[in-house]
Design an enzyme around this catalytic site. Structure first.
Site, PDB file in Angstrom:
ATOM      1  N   HIS A 271       0.833  -1.208   0.000  1.00 40.85           N
ATOM      2  CA  HIS A 271       0.000   0.000   0.000  1.00 40.85           C
ATOM      3  C   HIS A 271       0.865   1.254   0.000  1.00 40.85           C
ATOM      4  O   HIS A 271       0.684   2.161  -0.830  1.00 40.85           O
ATOM      5  CB  HIS A 271      -0.918  -0.009   1.230  1.00 40.85           C
ATOM      6  N   GLU A 272       1.791   1.333   0.940  1.00 42.81           N
ATOM      7  CA  GLU A 272       2.585   2.551   1.070  1.00 42.81           C
ATOM      8  C   GLU A 272       3.474   2.789  -0.143  1.00 42.81           C
ATOM      9  O   GLU A 272       3.725   3.941  -0.516  1.00 42.81           O
ATOM     10  CB  GLU A 272       3.418   2.511   2.355  1.00 42.81           C
TER      11      GLU A 272
ATOM     12  N   HIS B  31       3.499   7.032  -6.770  1.00 44.22           N
ATOM     13  CA  HIS B  31       2.720   8.217  -7.146  1.00 44.22           C
ATOM     14  C   HIS B  31       3.621   9.459  -7.089  1.00 44.22           C
ATOM     15  O   HIS B  31       3.561  10.337  -7.962  1.00 44.22           O
ATOM     16  CB  HIS B  31       1.532   8.371  -6.198  1.00 44.22           C
TER      17      HIS B  31
ATOM     18  N   HIS C 103       1.801   4.827  -2.745  1.00 45.50           N
ATOM     19  CA  HIS C 103       2.000   6.272  -2.579  1.00 45.50           C
ATOM     20  C   HIS C 103       3.374   6.682  -3.120  1.00 45.50           C
ATOM     21  O   HIS C 103       3.527   7.734  -3.736  1.00 45.50           O
ATOM     22  CB  HIS C 103       1.940   6.647  -1.097  1.00 45.50           C
TER      23      HIS C 103
END
Length: 715
Positions: free
Chosen positions: A504-505, A511, A508
């Protein structure tokens, strides 16, 4: 979680800059900047914060920064920024994009650099010095922000450019609209009397948010459970017990130290056989920081309501959501309330199974919150014959990271992630990497801070030390923070949830890393809150892709791949407990919205009573499942920049589930999908309309169908 350092009064410092080069404005501007630069040079030759880092991509010189450097660096940064803004205001030329908007965008280089370094490290290695500096800075930065956004002469220039924006190209026009909206939402159109009120509100809110954050950090140190009788830890593995013993020794205590994670739910509850100790752990978690943060919550909610009223909104929720994708609180409540009964029905069905398991085990008591994880694990084991202790040996940290996460990112995006042991780090456990594109060109730097420790915030998050910018020629320097318990010795074996969080992290992280935007204010992860979690949630699901999990899920001792039967059980059980997970999330999201839907004069004397009233109102007052965060430690809502915004995780999961389903229909883990997602979404930051970015990827707006399937709430 995308944790922005714009969560305190530092907002203006970061919104009005991230810069290293400035366009020529006028003689007054050049003289002012030169004067301040000279003062900076004379201030402290040993303070590395006062100059751009000579390291690759301007990565901070963590090994050379001293606690005493921050205060003078902030003071100098504010002075320089004030001079730059004053020069923009004093410019005799008619306002243009270049001499007003672009000049602001390239202002505040020093303040931005110091702010990003300080506020990131304040969440990673906080100590008394950090907390003292942070408390001192909050009102100063709030005042600095207000001096910019509430200046009528500066706003007049911005408004002029805004009214003449039609002739600009799309990216320049987007930046003008971004600045204009920031000024208006800050109160630029208010009367002088109301601006004075706004300054008071902002200063007090900055101080309260800092106090809330520091109380929360303090609770991780103070709200612990010390066990002196090893027998009470029955159910834990030898390595887990050794870790608790090491934690106690490090804290100067005798016995075994149980520390808390930031959520109400505590992972250790799934294993402890001692019900009395389970209750103690849960109650310590659920009631922490009530005395210190309870009064602050009410004050903050009231002040935010007053601030919203001043700006023409009925509630803070209405103000907070107005510039997000949701637009209105009604839209948020609709999606939360629509999902609530479906989630609760699943949760109650699970509760019935758990109650039956309690009875079967000889228990003569009603299911309580501290029982759920323990007996749910037994039900899960029966349904899927799964035992967490049999799973963790296949999820060794280095294998998950390199053969799982980095492998998946290479397959999808063609990137390579290589260690950089020459770069300084802020803690000896931190890992530094350089990220290379498929053509072997360097994209930027990535740091991973994996372990929990004293002085580090709870949970997991991503942020940036340097933001990508085509204008400034900067490459991204990003980090992920996790809170995996560090073993006393031996390898780090992860739970499946921890594996998911790592993926998940890094969603980011890519991104931020893949950003290809000209202006830093709209680059990388600087998007709406109810969009920013979308890329990270998409990335979660690659951890169960068959090719990925087969590559990393190998026994840490033998190297044998995870048995197909066990893997099938893990995948089959992946949706187990989604009723609980969804209810506890919805409860927290609704708490956040209701706190920020109160009127300015609403009197709340009992925080916990308010919580019960909110949950009852929305049909979620189900005692065995408390909110994921109770108000007194709900950092997202009260100090983390997600006030009236915690709903965003569900909102963006709609996008994530829909997008992942789309990729699944088009071949799954392959470069064509990665390239399309990168080009349409990850590279765009906030430089274009976010919904249009999504439509460019899939061809249409998302639906909730894939979300319901993802959470196992429909067949």
């Amino acid at each position: 979680m995308r944790k922005s350092v714009i969560t305190t009064a530092v907002a203006a410092a970061l919104l009005l800059g991230a810069c290293s080069e400035k366009p020529a404005a006028n003689t007054e501007a050049a003289n002012a900047v030169a004067t301040q630069a000279a003062a900076s040079t004379q201030a402290d030759a040993t303070n590395v914060l006062l100059s751009k880092s000579p390291l690759q991509d301007q990565a901070p010189q963590f090994n050379l920064i001293k606690s005493s450097d921050y205060a003078p660096a902030f003071a100098q940064g504010i002075k320089e920024h004030e001079a730059e803004i004053a020069a923009i205001i004093a410019n005799k030329q008619a306002p243009t994009f270049e001499n007003t908007i672009l000049a602001m965008e390239t202002s505040g280089e020093l303040l931005t650099r110091v702010s990003r370094t300080f506020f990131n490290l304040a969440g990673l290695i906080s100590d008394d010095d950090f907390q003292k500096t942070e408390a001192d800075l909050a009102p100063k930065l709030s005042a600095h922000r207000d001096n910019i956004y509430l200046d009528p002469s500066l706003f007049a220039r911005v408004e002029t450019v805004y009214q003449q924006r039609a002739g600009l190209n799309a990216e320049d026009k987007r930046l003008v609209e971004f600045y204009y909206e920031q000024f208006v939402r800050a109160g630029a159109k208010l009367s002088d009397a109301d601006k004075a009120k706004m300054r008071d509100f902002n200063a007090e809110l900055a101080t309260l948010a800092t106090e809330f954050s520091q109380n929360s950090l303090k609770s991780f140190k103070d709200d612990v459970i010390v066990v002196t009788d090893k027998a009470q830890l029955d159910g834990l593995s030898d390595s887990e017990i050794a870790t608790l013993a090491a934690a106690a020794q490090a804290a100067g205590k005798t016995g075994y130290l149980i520390t808390l994670v930031n959520t109400t739910r505590q992972p250790i509850l799934a294993s402890l056989n001692n019900r009395e100790l389970r209750q103690k752990v849960w109650e310590t978690s659920a009631h922490r920081a009530v005395a210190s943060n309870g009064p602050l919550i009410v004050k903050m909610a009231q002040l935010r309501a007053k601030k919203a009223n001043l700006l023409g909104f009925d509630t803070w929720a209405a103000y907070a959501v107005a510039d997000q994708m949701a637009k209105t609180p009604t839209a948020v409540y609709e999606i939360l309330d629509d999902l609530a009964p479906k989630a609760l029905a699943h949760a109650k069905a699970d509760a019935a199974d758990i109650q039956a398991e309690i009875k079967k085990a000889g228990g003569n008591f009603e299911l309580q919150p501290w029982d759920w994880a323990y007996y749910a694990e037994k039900v899960r084991q029966q349904k899927y014959a799964l035992d967490e202790s049999s799973i963790k040996p296949y999820f060794e940290f280095n294998s998950v990271l390199k053969d799982g996460l980095f492998f998946a990112m290479h397959k999808l995006y063609g990137i390579s992630v290589k260690p950089r042991t020459d770069l300084p780090v802020w803690n000896s456990d931190v890992l530094a990497f350089e990220v290379f594109d498929k053509d072997n060109s360097s994209i930027g730097l990535f740091y991973l801070d994996p372990y929990a420790r004293e002085g580090k915030g709870g949970g997991a998050w991503m942020d940036e030390f340097v933001t990508q910018s085509g204008l400034l020629g900067t490459k991204p320097v990003v980090y992920n923070a996790l809170n995996i318990p560090k073993p006393a010795n031996g390898p780090t074996l992860m739970t499946f949830d921890e594996v998911t969080t790592m993926f998940h992290e890094f969603g980011h992280a890519v991104h931020g890393l893949f950003s290809k935007v000209k202006y830093p204010s709209v680059a990388g992860t600087s998007t709406a809150r109810d969009f920013v979690e979308f890329p990270s949630q998409v990335n979660e699901d690659w951890n169960i892709d068959p090719a990925v999990i087969a590559n990393y899920a190998k026994h840490y001792q033998t190297g044998e791949p995870i048995p197909k039967a066990l893997l099938d059980k893990i995948l089959a059980s992946n949706k187990f407990g989604q009723g609980f997970d969804t209810v506890e999330y919805l409860a927290a999201a609704l708490l956040d919205m209701e706190w920020h839907s109160i009127g300015a004069d609403t009197q709340i004397k009992d925080v916990e009573q308010f919580e019960h009233q909110v949950l009852a109102k929305h049909g979620l007052d189900f005692a065995p499942i408390p909110p994921r965060y109770k108000s007194s430690y709900f950092s997202h809502a009260f100090s983390g920049g997600y006030s009236a915004g915690y709903y965003a995780y569900l909102w963006t999961e709609v996008f994530a589930a829909d997008a992942f389903a789309y990729m699944g229909q088009h071949g799954g883990l392959k470069a064509e999908n990665g390239d399309k997602f990168r080009n349409a979404v990850l590279s765009k930051g906030n430089s274009e309309d976010l919904m249009q970015d999504y439509i460019h990827f899939t061809g249409q707006k998302p639906t909730t169908d894939a979300l319901l399937k993802r959470r196992g709430l429909v067949d």
